[in-house]
Design a protein around this motif. Structure first.
Motif, mmCIF file in Angstrom:
data_model
loop_
_atom_site.group_PDB
_atom_site.id
_atom_site.type_symbol
_atom_site.label_atom_id
_atom_site.label_comp_id
_atom_site.label_asym_id
_atom_site.label_seq_id
_atom_site.Cartn_x
_atom_site.Cartn_y
_atom_site.Cartn_z
ATOM 1 N N ILE A 1 0.834 -1.193 0.000
ATOM 2 C CA ILE A 1 0.000 0.000 0.000
ATOM 3 C C ILE A 1 0.872 1.248 0.000
ATOM 4 C CG2 ILE A 1 -0.175 0.017 2.539
ATOM 5 C CD1 ILE A 1 -3.057 1.095 2.197
ATOM 6 N N LYS A 2 0.414 2.296 -0.667
ATOM 7 C CA LYS A 2 1.130 3.565 -0.730
ATOM 8 C C LYS A 2 0.734 4.435 0.459
ATOM 9 C CE LYS A 2 -0.484 4.841 -4.731
ATOM 10 N NZ LYS A 2 -1.372 3.718 -5.078
ATOM 11 N N SER A 3 1.607 5.350 0.825
ATOM 12 C CA SER A 3 1.322 6.272 1.927
ATOM 13 C C SER A 3 0.052 7.076 1.670
ATOM 14 C CB SER A 3 2.506 7.229 2.140
ATOM 15 O OG SER A 3 3.619 6.547 2.655
ATOM 16 N N ALA A 4 -0.131 7.526 0.420
ATOM 17 C CA ALA A 4 -1.315 8.329 0.087
ATOM 18 C C ALA A 4 -2.597 7.544 0.305
ATOM 19 C CB ALA A 4 -1.231 8.818 -1.353
ATOM 20 N N ASN B 1 5.875 1.338 -2.401
ATOM 21 C CA ASN B 1 4.878 0.577 -1.654
ATOM 22 C C ASN B 1 5.441 0.165 -0.298
ATOM 23 O OD1 ASN B 1 2.856 0.569 -3.693
ATOM 24 N ND2 ASN B 1 3.951 -1.053 -4.762
ATOM 25 N N LEU B 2 4.559 0.092 0.676
ATOM 26 C CA LEU B 2 4.963 -0.242 2.034
ATOM 27 C C LEU B 2 4.528 -1.660 2.392
ATOM 28 C CD1 LEU B 2 3.922 3.145 3.671
ATOM 29 C CD2 LEU B 2 6.240 2.414 3.073
ATOM 30 N N TYR B 3 5.411 -2.353 3.109
ATOM 31 C CA TYR B 3 5.169 -3.723 3.555
ATOM 32 C C TYR B 3 5.599 -3.850 5.016
ATOM 33 C CZ TYR B 3 5.327 -4.926 -1.479
ATOM 34 O OH TYR B 3 5.129 -4.993 -2.839
ATOM 35 N N GLN C 1 10.096 -0.252 -4.285
ATOM 36 C CA GLN C 1 9.663 0.379 -5.528
ATOM 37 C C GLN C 1 8.576 -0.455 -6.187
ATOM 38 O OE1 GLN C 1 12.427 0.476 -8.990
ATOM 39 N NE2 GLN C 1 12.251 2.700 -8.830
ATOM 40 N N ASP C 2 7.526 0.232 -6.652
ATOM 41 C CA ASP C 2 6.453 -0.466 -7.341
ATOM 42 C C ASP C 2 6.979 -1.071 -8.646
ATOM 43 O OD1 ASP C 2 3.205 -0.559 -7.356
ATOM 44 O OD2 ASP C 2 3.957 -0.326 -9.393
#
Length: 219
Positions: free
Chosen positions: A94-97, A136-138, A127-128
């Motif tokens: 998921i992205k921060s936004a 992207n965050l994991y 990186q996506d």
């Protein structure tokens, strides 16, 4: 279709909504509300006990993650950091936004939380694979372990809370919450747009509200 309170409901939901309204009319005042009487020192004082936004804020205060001693004993994270970690754990990648939009936290708050979680070694940024300019965050293994502890404690609390509602009431309550959330977003976005049209420079969080409202209504 049946009109109940300020909303229209269909079928079984209409019956449950009517039951909700009847219960609300006959509800006993809590000891806390009985202890406070409206002042006569100002004209038309606001009755906070029957003020919907205020009552929602009161419940939100009680449900804050750091107010629960059992949850607080699991981690030294601040509430915003726990909320971001929970969002990553439930929706990664998921992205921060997207975390900001889903949780209604402003982007600056999410950014600060992400930096703290990265520094603590609980999450990773990658990186996506398609959009190279997107990160992207994991959760990493340490983050996943904490996530599991948090959601276990949160699920236990949720089960206790839901005891006061039937399954139908719970379904209706979530429907009402969504309506309130969307209406709140619309009000705030409309106010921000009006002030911008009047020539005021909007803070970043107000511009974000407008973007969220457009995103919500484009679906």
């Amino acid at each position: 279709m049946q009109y109940v309170g300020s909303f229209y409901f269909y079928g079984e939901n209409a019956k449950v909504a009517a039951c909700f309204v009847n219960k609300a009319k006959n509800i006993k005042k809590s000891a806390r509300s009985q202890a406070f009487t409206l002042t006569d020192k100002v004209e038309k004082p606001l009755d906070l006990i029957s003020h919907l936004p205020f009552r929602l804020a009161v419940v939100s205060n009680l449900l804050a993650l750091d107010r629960d001693w059992k949850i607080r004993n699991l981690t030294d994270l601040e509430p915003r950091e726990m909320r971001v970690l929970l969002n990553i754990g439930s929706y990664m990648p998921i992205k921060s936004a997207d975390i900001a939009y889903q949780s209604r936290l402003d982007s600056y708050t999410v950014s600060r939380a992400v930096k703290k979680l990265l520094a603590l070694g609980l999450i990773e940024s990658r990186q996506d694979e398609v959009k190279k300019n997107v990160k992207n965050l994991y959760l990493n293994e340490q983050g996943k372990a904490l996530y599991q502890k948090l959601i276990k404690a949160m699920d236990e609390r949720a089960s206790l809370l839901e005891e006061v509602l039937t399954d139908n009431e719970k379904s209706l309550f979530f429907d009402m919450l969504e309506r309130i959330e969307n209406k709140t977003e619309a009000i705030l976005a409309s106010q921000a747009s009006a002030l911008m049209e009047a020539g005021l420079e909007a803070p970043a969080d107000q511009k974000e509200l407008i973007r969220w409202h457009k995103k919500t209504n484009s679906k």
